[in-house]
Design an enzyme around this catalytic site. Sequence first.
Site: not given
Ligand code: 13P
Length: 287
Positions: A84, A105, A207, A209, A231
């Site tokens: 990620d 990225d 991202h 989410g 996350n």
């Molecule tokens: P969140 O922590 O807001 O769910 O985002 C996760 C994310 O996009 C990781 O790249």
Amino acid sequence: MLVSAQEMLEKAVAGHYAIGAFNLNNLEWTKAVLKGAQESNAPVIVQVSEGAGKYMGGFKTIADLVKDLIESQGITVPVALHLDHGTYAGCQKCIKAGFSSIMFDGSSLPFEENEAKTRELVAACKALGMSIEAEVGAIGGEEDGVVGMGECADPDECKKIADLGVTMLAAGIGNIHGVYPEGWPGLRFDVLEAIKAKTGDMPLVLHGGSGIPDEMVQQAIRNGVAKINVNTECQIAFAKATRAYIEAGKDQKGKGFDPRKLLADGTQAITDMVKYKIEVFGSKDKA
Ligand code: 13P
């Protein structure tokens, strides 16, 4: 065995649903996410940031852990292991460590540099049958207590990066990592539609989410989003359940010190969150 994310994402675009991509933090997390995906009969992407990579003992350790757990836990749903928000160097390390997918990225780089490095990594991934995500437009998030709103992606730049042959594309559409601030105006569906119009069937990645209302997430899926990163909501669920366990005195008022018991409720809370998100994203029973 790990799989590239390509096939699951193509099926998601065709079937109008999205694949959940859940960030890992430790052994318990990894087991919990795989369990949630298996119980939902859903394909899944498990991913680590470079920070989590360091925390968990390196990318090779993570690749071995995920592969071994797939075998020992009887996981039969497709699992992609993804980096990620990778730097160029981080991407190279994960290619070597045996990941099946990476995100480069380059959104903070000048566009031409993002384009050149993405092109190079696309070639490396194609040769190994790996999937690759690129990013255009910065995704907001919290830094030193200040929540940045990010920067919406330029649809023409999205098309240029999509045309390099990436598997999936993350585009800033007003989404933010972490907890959304009060008064957040919501996702920019006008920008998402303009990106979709230029990039066709390219699976788009949302991202940040966590904390987006379910109906808004589902509207984004109808507009071409096929991978959704989660996350923070898993972290909050884990912390809340672990705290509740201790506050209820289930740790025998501080005398219980078996980590397997202390972390059990929090770990189950991650599995429950994964299963809930998979329902919302529509990927249940799509394995
Ligand atoms: P969140 O922590 O807001 O769910 O985002 C996760 C994310 O996009 C990781 O790249």
